[in-house]
Design a protein around this motif. Sequence first.
Motif, PDB file in Angstrom:
ATOM      1  N   SER A  69       0.978  -1.218  -0.102  1.00 23.05           N
ATOM      2  CA  SER A  69      -0.052  -0.241   0.058  1.00 23.05           C
ATOM      3  C   SER A  69       0.883   1.172  -0.086  1.00 23.05           C
ATOM      4  N   PRO A  70       0.610   2.282  -0.781  1.00 22.48           N
ATOM      5  CA  PRO A  70       1.567   3.392  -1.002  1.00 22.48           C
ATOM      6  C   PRO A  70       1.782   4.078   0.505  1.00 22.48           C
ATOM      7  N   MET A  71       1.015   4.194   1.053  1.00 23.25           N
ATOM      8  CA  MET A  71       1.164   5.104   2.453  1.00 23.25           C
ATOM      9  C   MET A  71       1.914   4.080   3.392  1.00 23.25           C
ATOM     10  N   ASP A  72       1.651   2.754   3.310  1.00 22.80           N
ATOM     11  CA  ASP A  72       2.655   2.112   4.116  1.00 22.80           C
ATOM     12  C   ASP A  72       4.229   2.137   3.608  1.00 22.80           C
ATOM     13  N   LEU A  73       4.203   2.022   2.367  1.00 27.23           N
ATOM     14  CA  LEU A  73       5.586   2.131   1.773  1.00 27.23           C
ATOM     15  C   LEU A  73       6.279   3.399   2.061  1.00 27.23           C
ATOM     16  N   TRP A  74       5.544   4.531   1.916  1.00 27.58           N
ATOM     17  CA  TRP A  74       6.080   5.885   2.395  1.00 27.58           C
ATOM     18  C   TRP A  74       6.668   5.937   3.574  1.00 27.58           C
ATOM     19  N   ALA A  75       5.593   5.506   4.667  1.00 27.54           N
ATOM     20  CA  ALA A  75       5.988   5.462   6.051  1.00 27.54           C
ATOM     21  C   ALA A  75       7.140   4.672   6.431  1.00 27.54           C
ATOM     22  N   SER A  76       7.583   3.788   5.614  1.00 26.43           N
ATOM     23  CA  SER A  76       8.553   2.927   5.935  1.00 26.43           C
ATOM     24  C   SER A  76      10.027   3.373   5.458  1.00 26.43           C
ATOM     25  N   LEU A  77       9.805   4.461   4.744  1.00 25.17           N
ATOM     26  CA  LEU A  77      11.113   4.756   3.907  1.00 25.17           C
ATOM     27  C   LEU A  77      12.115   5.062   4.897  1.00 25.17           C
ATOM     28  N   ARG A  78      11.871   5.534   6.320  1.00 26.11           N
ATOM     29  CA  ARG A  78      13.201   5.885   7.018  1.00 26.11           C
ATOM     30  C   ARG A  78      13.898   4.681   7.651  1.00 26.11           C
ATOM     31  N   LEU A  79      13.296   3.523   7.303  1.00 30.16           N
ATOM     32  CA  LEU A  79      14.067   2.359   7.957  1.00 30.16           C
ATOM     33  C   LEU A  79      15.237   2.032   7.447  1.00 30.16           C
ATOM     34  N   PRO A  80      15.472   2.273   6.232  1.00 28.83           N
ATOM     35  CA  PRO A  80      17.166   1.983   5.595  1.00 28.83           C
ATOM     36  C   PRO A  80      18.133   2.867   6.383  1.00 28.83           C
ATOM     37  N   GLN A  81      17.863   3.875   6.785  1.00 30.36           N
ATOM     38  CA  GLN A  81      18.566   5.035   7.537  1.00 30.36           C
ATOM     39  C   GLN A  81      18.797   4.543   8.818  1.00 30.36           C
ATOM     40  N   ASP A  82      17.657   4.219   9.533  1.00 30.80           N
ATOM     41  CA  ASP A  82      17.916   3.682  10.799  1.00 30.80           C
ATOM     42  C   ASP A  82      18.522   2.182  10.799  1.00 30.80           C
ATOM     43  N   ILE A  83      18.497   1.567   9.839  1.00 25.99           N
ATOM     44  CA  ILE A  83      19.523   0.233   9.743  1.00 25.99           C
ATOM     45  C   ILE A  83      20.949   0.899   9.551  1.00 25.99           C
ATOM     46  N   ASP A  84      21.118   1.898   8.804  1.00 19.78           N
ATOM     47  CA  ASP A  84      22.509   2.264   8.717  1.00 19.78           C
ATOM     48  C   ASP A  84      23.042   2.893   9.872  1.00 19.78           C
ATOM     49  N   GLU A  85      22.282   3.459  10.692  1.00 18.05           N
ATOM     50  CA  GLU A  85      22.639   3.964  11.987  1.00 18.05           C
ATOM     51  C   GLU A  85      22.902   3.021  12.952  1.00 18.05           C
ATOM     52  N   ALA A  86      21.908   2.023  12.903  1.00 18.26           N
ATOM     53  CA  ALA A  86      22.119   0.990  13.974  1.00 18.26           C
ATOM     54  C   ALA A  86      23.472   0.111  13.610  1.00 18.26           C
ATOM     55  N   ARG A  87      23.725   0.019  12.326  1.00 14.35           N
ATOM     56  CA  ARG A  87      25.062  -0.835  11.711  1.00 14.35           C
ATOM     57  C   ARG A  87      26.176  -0.123  12.661  1.00 14.35           C
ATOM     58  N   ARG A  88      26.449   1.226  12.814  1.00 15.42           N
ATOM     59  CA  ARG A  88      27.345   1.558  13.502  1.00 15.42           C
ATOM     60  C   ARG A  88      27.992   0.894  14.690  1.00 15.42           C
ATOM     61  N   LEU A  89      26.917   0.683  15.525  1.00 15.66           N
ATOM     62  CA  LEU A  89      26.850   0.278  16.747  1.00 15.66           C
ATOM     63  C   LEU A  89      26.693  -1.390  16.811  1.00 15.66           C
ATOM     64  N   ASN A  90      26.257  -1.828  15.707  1.00 15.98           N
ATOM     65  CA  ASN A  90      25.999  -3.446  15.511  1.00 15.98           C
ATOM     66  C   ASN A  90      26.276  -3.903  14.298  1.00 15.98           C
ATOM     67  N   PRO A  91      27.430  -4.005  13.731  1.00 11.46           N
ATOM     68  CA  PRO A  91      27.980  -4.232  12.345  1.00 11.46           C
ATOM     69  C   PRO A  91      27.409  -5.372  11.752  1.00 11.46           C
ATOM     70  N   ARG A  92      27.154  -6.424  12.769  1.00  5.75           N
ATOM     71  CA  ARG A  92      26.555  -7.887  12.258  1.00  5.75           C
ATOM     72  C   ARG A  92      25.166  -7.605  11.808  1.00  5.75           C
ATOM     73  N   LEU A  93      24.624  -6.493  11.883  1.00  6.04           N
ATOM     74  CA  LEU A  93      23.062  -6.579  11.576  1.00  6.04           C
ATOM     75  C   LEU A  93      22.812  -6.896   9.928  1.00  6.04           C
ATOM     76  N   ARG A  94      22.009  -7.861   9.927  1.00  6.21           N
ATOM     77  CA  ARG A  94      21.502  -8.247   8.390  1.00  6.21           C
ATOM     78  C   ARG A  94      19.735  -7.649   8.550  1.00  6.21           C
ATOM     79  N   ALA A  95      19.576  -6.794   7.513  1.00  4.22           N
ATOM     80  CA  ALA A  95      18.229  -6.453   7.480  1.00  4.22           C
ATOM     81  C   ALA A  95      17.499  -6.738   6.115  1.00  4.22           C
ATOM     82  N   TYR A  96      16.155  -7.302   6.395  1.00  2.00           N
ATOM     83  CA  TYR A  96      15.508  -7.735   5.075  1.00  2.00           C
ATOM     84  C   TYR A  96      14.096  -7.167   5.213  1.00  2.00           C
ATOM     85  N   LEU A  97      13.470  -6.821   4.152  1.00  2.00           N
ATOM     86  CA  LEU A  97      12.236  -6.235   3.998  1.00  2.00           C
ATOM     87  C   LEU A  97      11.475  -7.452   3.578  1.00  2.00           C
ATOM     88  N   LEU A  98      10.315  -7.771   4.084  1.00  2.00           N
ATOM     89  CA  LEU A  98       9.606  -8.698   3.991  1.00  2.00           C
ATOM     90  C   LEU A  98       7.967  -8.483   3.750  1.00  2.00           C
TER      91      LEU A  98
END
Lengths: 77, 211
Positions: free
Chosen positions: B113-142
Amino acid sequence: MTSIKDKLASSVRQAKAGAEPAPAEKDEKEKAETRKTPRSASATAKTAAAKPAPPQSLAAAPPDSAQELFPDRIWPD
Amino acid sequence: MGGPLVIAVINQKGGAGKTTVAMHLGAGLARRASAVVVDLDPQGSATQWAAAGTQSFPATVKHLRVGAGPVDLRRDFRAYPFVVLDCPPAVESRAAALALQSCDVAVIPVLPSPMDLWASLRLPQDIDEARRLNPRLRAYLLPNQIEARSALSAAMQEALAEFGLPVLRTPVRRRGIYKTAALEGVSAYQLGARGQSAVAEIEGLIEEILA
Ligand SMILES: Nc1ncnc2c1ncn2[C@@H]1O[C@H](COP(=O)(O)OP(=O)(O)O)[C@@H](O)[C@H]1O
Ligand SMILES: [Mg+2]
């Protein structure tokens, strides 16, 4: 089919470009191109139709209607 | 990295399917080794799910209120080989940040759904930030709530490419059985033939995550 695919992908691109603090040059160009595209009559009509709904209508609604708005939600007691 | 495999099911968008996916990952993983679903959402949906009906839920479900004090999820749940974190619908919350910093795998359910996709758009940034403290983090969209004959469902793949995160190959279909499972306080694994197709996709998902 193809058009929904394109619309959805470009809507995400657009939302992304809007959210990004410093868009890359290529994105900037894409964004400008998207803006230049004339809006379709139906899109304009939709925007106009959406406008009159006052934003307070949701907040002013009685709490009971939340259940109707989100019938799928499992509400804690 | 020793200790449990920690899987965070996360997305700031409410209704994306975090609890449904977390409970089913927990139920499926519990067939392999002991598994706990940690309910990090103050709304406590996972906890309510486990408490519903008369049968017991196949995985342990624990509600955890993340306050101001220090929390070490990996240490606290080290008795379980599998830990699934059901995150609240707010990435800015301390619980969600903690989940991203403690997990090996982040699974991000997204709706067609468009609105759900738009609202999820900041996730990649959050994942990037988390990787600084947690480099082993693997992230997947489902992709969740996918429908066979829906144009929007078919359009998901291209739209998700914009996120720059890998997409799990096994989408979760929209199935009434997932709601039935919540109502009865079980998972699709306990619902016999009715749950078979759901079980097949959850198994596919688990195999991909464990690979
Ligand atoms: N694959 C699915 N098929 C059918 N219903 C689903 C599916 N995934 C989620 N739902 C329903 O959508 C609603 C929101 O799901 P939920 O797991 O509570 O999301 P979240 O935890 O992200 O808020 C619930 O009513 C749930 O039963
Ligand atoms: Mg939830």
